[in-house]
Design a protein around this motif. Structure first.
Motif, PDB file in Angstrom:
ATOM      1  N   LEU A  26       0.933  -1.072   0.132  1.00 24.76           N
ATOM      2  CA  LEU A  26      -0.057  -0.036  -0.108  1.00 24.76           C
ATOM      3  C   LEU A  26       1.115   1.239  -0.008  1.00 24.76           C
ATOM      4  O   LEU A  26       0.690   2.064  -0.629  1.00 24.76           O
ATOM      5  CB  LEU A  26      -0.881  -0.016   1.212  1.00 24.76           C
ATOM      6  CG  LEU A  26      -2.152  -1.039   1.161  1.00 24.76           C
ATOM      7  CD1 LEU A  26      -2.688  -1.075   2.465  1.00 24.76           C
ATOM      8  CD2 LEU A  26      -3.156  -0.518  -0.227  1.00 24.76           C
ATOM      9  N   ALA A  27       2.050   1.257   0.846  1.00 29.05           N
ATOM     10  CA  ALA A  27       2.839   2.555   0.835  1.00 29.05           C
ATOM     11  C   ALA A  27       3.435   2.728  -0.563  1.00 29.05           C
ATOM     12  O   ALA A  27       3.543   3.793  -0.980  1.00 29.05           O
ATOM     13  CB  ALA A  27       3.954   2.441   2.078  1.00 29.05           C
ATOM     14  N   VAL A  28       4.024   1.464  -1.139  1.00 24.81           N
ATOM     15  CA  VAL A  28       4.585   1.774  -2.408  1.00 24.81           C
ATOM     16  C   VAL A  28       3.532   2.521  -3.433  1.00 24.81           C
ATOM     17  O   VAL A  28       3.899   2.928  -4.183  1.00 24.81           O
ATOM     18  CB  VAL A  28       5.274   0.373  -2.910  1.00 24.81           C
ATOM     19  CG1 VAL A  28       5.593   0.293  -4.307  1.00 24.81           C
ATOM     20  CG2 VAL A  28       6.489   0.000  -1.844  1.00 24.81           C
ATOM     21  N   THR A  29       2.282   1.946  -3.436  1.00 23.16           N
ATOM     22  CA  THR A  29       1.541   2.339  -4.404  1.00 23.16           C
ATOM     23  C   THR A  29       0.854   3.878  -4.181  1.00 23.16           C
ATOM     24  O   THR A  29       0.584   4.319  -5.110  1.00 23.16           O
ATOM     25  CB  THR A  29       0.268   1.564  -4.678  1.00 23.16           C
ATOM     26  OG1 THR A  29      -0.362   1.166  -3.472  1.00 23.16           O
ATOM     27  CG2 THR A  29       0.622   0.047  -5.196  1.00 23.16           C
ATOM     28  N   ALA A  30       0.866   4.085  -2.843  1.00 28.89           N
ATOM     29  CA  ALA A  30       0.545   5.375  -2.489  1.00 28.89           C
ATOM     30  C   ALA A  30       1.455   6.498  -2.331  1.00 28.89           C
ATOM     31  O   ALA A  30       1.212   7.492  -2.553  1.00 28.89           O
ATOM     32  CB  ALA A  30      -0.462   5.355  -1.368  1.00 28.89           C
ATOM     33  N   ALA A  31       2.622   6.346  -2.156  1.00 26.50           N
ATOM     34  CA  ALA A  31       3.717   6.975  -2.016  1.00 26.50           C
ATOM     35  C   ALA A  31       3.818   8.234  -3.332  1.00 26.50           C
ATOM     36  O   ALA A  31       3.751   9.134  -3.183  1.00 26.50           O
ATOM     37  CB  ALA A  31       5.112   6.436  -1.614  1.00 26.50           C
ATOM     38  N   PRO A  32       3.959   7.707  -4.483  1.00 24.56           N
ATOM     39  CA  PRO A  32       4.043   8.542  -5.826  1.00 24.56           C
ATOM     40  C   PRO A  32       2.948   9.719  -5.692  1.00 24.56           C
ATOM     41  O   PRO A  32       3.089  10.612  -5.996  1.00 24.56           O
ATOM     42  CB  PRO A  32       4.283   7.526  -6.664  1.00 24.56           C
ATOM     43  CG  PRO A  32       4.453   6.159  -6.339  1.00 24.56           C
ATOM     44  CD  PRO A  32       3.836   5.996  -4.917  1.00 24.56           C
ATOM     45  N   ARG A  33       1.813   9.181  -5.395  1.00 29.10           N
ATOM     46  CA  ARG A  33       0.746   9.980  -5.397  1.00 29.10           C
ATOM     47  C   ARG A  33       0.794  11.350  -4.349  1.00 29.10           C
ATOM     48  O   ARG A  33       0.682  12.322  -4.668  1.00 29.10           O
ATOM     49  CB  ARG A  33      -0.639   9.371  -5.068  1.00 29.10           C
ATOM     50  CG  ARG A  33      -1.780  10.410  -5.137  1.00 29.10           C
ATOM     51  CD  ARG A  33      -3.094   9.663  -5.431  1.00 29.10           C
ATOM     52  NE  ARG A  33      -4.285  10.385  -5.145  1.00 29.10           N
ATOM     53  CZ  ARG A  33      -4.802  11.141  -6.041  1.00 29.10           C
ATOM     54  NH1 ARG A  33      -4.118  11.150  -7.155  1.00 29.10           N
ATOM     55  NH2 ARG A  33      -5.914  11.714  -5.996  1.00 29.10           N
ATOM     56  N   PHE A  34       1.322  10.949  -3.344  1.00 26.25           N
ATOM     57  CA  PHE A  34       1.600  11.923  -2.012  1.00 26.25           C
ATOM     58  C   PHE A  34       3.005  12.617  -2.396  1.00 26.25           C
ATOM     59  O   PHE A  34       2.997  13.871  -2.178  1.00 26.25           O
ATOM     60  CB  PHE A  34       1.744  11.411  -0.768  1.00 26.25           C
ATOM     61  CG  PHE A  34       0.296  11.067  -0.343  1.00 26.25           C
ATOM     62  CD1 PHE A  34      -0.904  11.669  -0.111  1.00 26.25           C
ATOM     63  CD2 PHE A  34       0.277   9.536  -0.147  1.00 26.25           C
ATOM     64  CE1 PHE A  34      -1.939  11.302   0.407  1.00 26.25           C
ATOM     65  CE2 PHE A  34      -1.009   9.031   0.200  1.00 26.25           C
ATOM     66  CZ  PHE A  34      -2.052   9.949   0.435  1.00 26.25           C
ATOM     67  N   LEU A  35       3.920  12.354  -3.113  1.00 28.85           N
ATOM     68  CA  LEU A  35       5.151  12.796  -3.469  1.00 28.85           C
ATOM     69  C   LEU A  35       4.844  14.030  -4.557  1.00 28.85           C
ATOM     70  O   LEU A  35       5.649  14.778  -4.486  1.00 28.85           O
ATOM     71  CB  LEU A  35       6.208  11.730  -3.870  1.00 28.85           C
ATOM     72  CG  LEU A  35       6.768  10.897  -2.738  1.00 28.85           C
ATOM     73  CD1 LEU A  35       7.729   9.695  -3.200  1.00 28.85           C
ATOM     74  CD2 LEU A  35       7.417  11.648  -1.594  1.00 28.85           C
ATOM     75  N   SER A  36       3.955  13.536  -5.431  1.00 28.46           N
ATOM     76  CA  SER A  36       3.546  14.738  -6.436  1.00 28.46           C
ATOM     77  C   SER A  36       2.755  15.911  -6.088  1.00 28.46           C
ATOM     78  O   SER A  36       2.464  16.726  -6.764  1.00 28.46           O
ATOM     79  CB  SER A  36       2.921  13.959  -7.597  1.00 28.46           C
ATOM     80  OG  SER A  36       1.917  13.691  -7.384  1.00 28.46           O
ATOM     81  N   LEU A  37       2.436  15.990  -4.716  1.00 25.61           N
ATOM     82  CA  LEU A  37       1.605  16.813  -4.320  1.00 25.61           C
ATOM     83  C   LEU A  37       2.545  18.167  -4.253  1.00 25.61           C
ATOM     84  O   LEU A  37       1.986  19.493  -4.644  1.00 25.61           O
ATOM     85  CB  LEU A  37       1.296  16.747  -2.932  1.00 25.61           C
ATOM     86  CG  LEU A  37       0.096  15.654  -2.568  1.00 25.61           C
ATOM     87  CD1 LEU A  37      -0.194  15.497  -1.473  1.00 25.61           C
ATOM     88  CD2 LEU A  37      -1.249  15.851  -3.530  1.00 25.61           C
TER      89      LEU A  37
END
Length: 173
Positions: A26-37
């Motif tokens: 879950l962290a690996v799939t969600a991290a890119p989304r939060f990093l692009s904020l």
């Protein structure tokens, strides 16, 4: 008296490992989304400033029409009615002058929050946030703005009846 065996409850090692693996996925799939904020925030800041520049340019144009200056290739205009010409305009809209155009109409905080420059001959105005440009205020060359990879381009009016062009470079926002 018969003693009952105590029953222990809890998670086994395998269950804990499975949960950790699931959380990792879950962290690996969600991290890119939060990093692009932060990238999205930088783009939004540019879009907001671009809209503010366009609105201010339209107000300057209205003022230039009232004063009959909208057909001049390059002149100055008094925008605050104090009798002193404040702003360089080109066909009624703010020119790309480094010191006497966009930076004059954008108000307080602009000098500290933004980095800008122009091309030689004031044919284009370059603008980025001070945090991306690594400095604030006006600069003679565009290096700080260009190196940010996240900036606004303001192309002033060059012919009667047209309007300024605002475009965005967001490759490294």
């Amino acid at each position: 008296m018969i003693k009952q065996a105590s029953k222990q409850s809890g998670f086994t090692l395998i269950e804990l490992v499975v949960v950790i693996i699931i959380l990792g996925i879950l962290a690996v799939t969600a991290a890119p989304r939060f990093l692009s904020l932060s990238s999205d925030a930088n783009k939004a800041a540019l879009q907001s400033m671009g809209g503010a520049i366009k609105s201010a340019a339209n107000l300057v144009y209205a003022k230039s029409v009232i004063q009959g200056l909208q057909n001049n290739a390059k002149t100055t205009i008094d925008i605050d009615a104090d009798g002193i010409d404040d702003l360089e305009i080109s066909y009624g809209y703010p020119s790309a002058n480094r010191n006497n155009s966009i930076s004059k109409i954008m108000g307080s905080g602009f000098d500290n929050d933004w980095t800008w420059s122009t091309t030689y001959g004031d044919t284009r105005f370059w603008l980025t946030t001070a945090s991306l440009g690594g400095r604030s205020g006006v600069y003679v060359n565009q290096t700080a703005v260009l190196n940010s990879g996240c900036y606004i381009l303001y192309d002033p009016v060059t012919t009667i009846g047209s309007s300024p062009k605002i475009s965005y470079v967001t490759t490294d926002c």
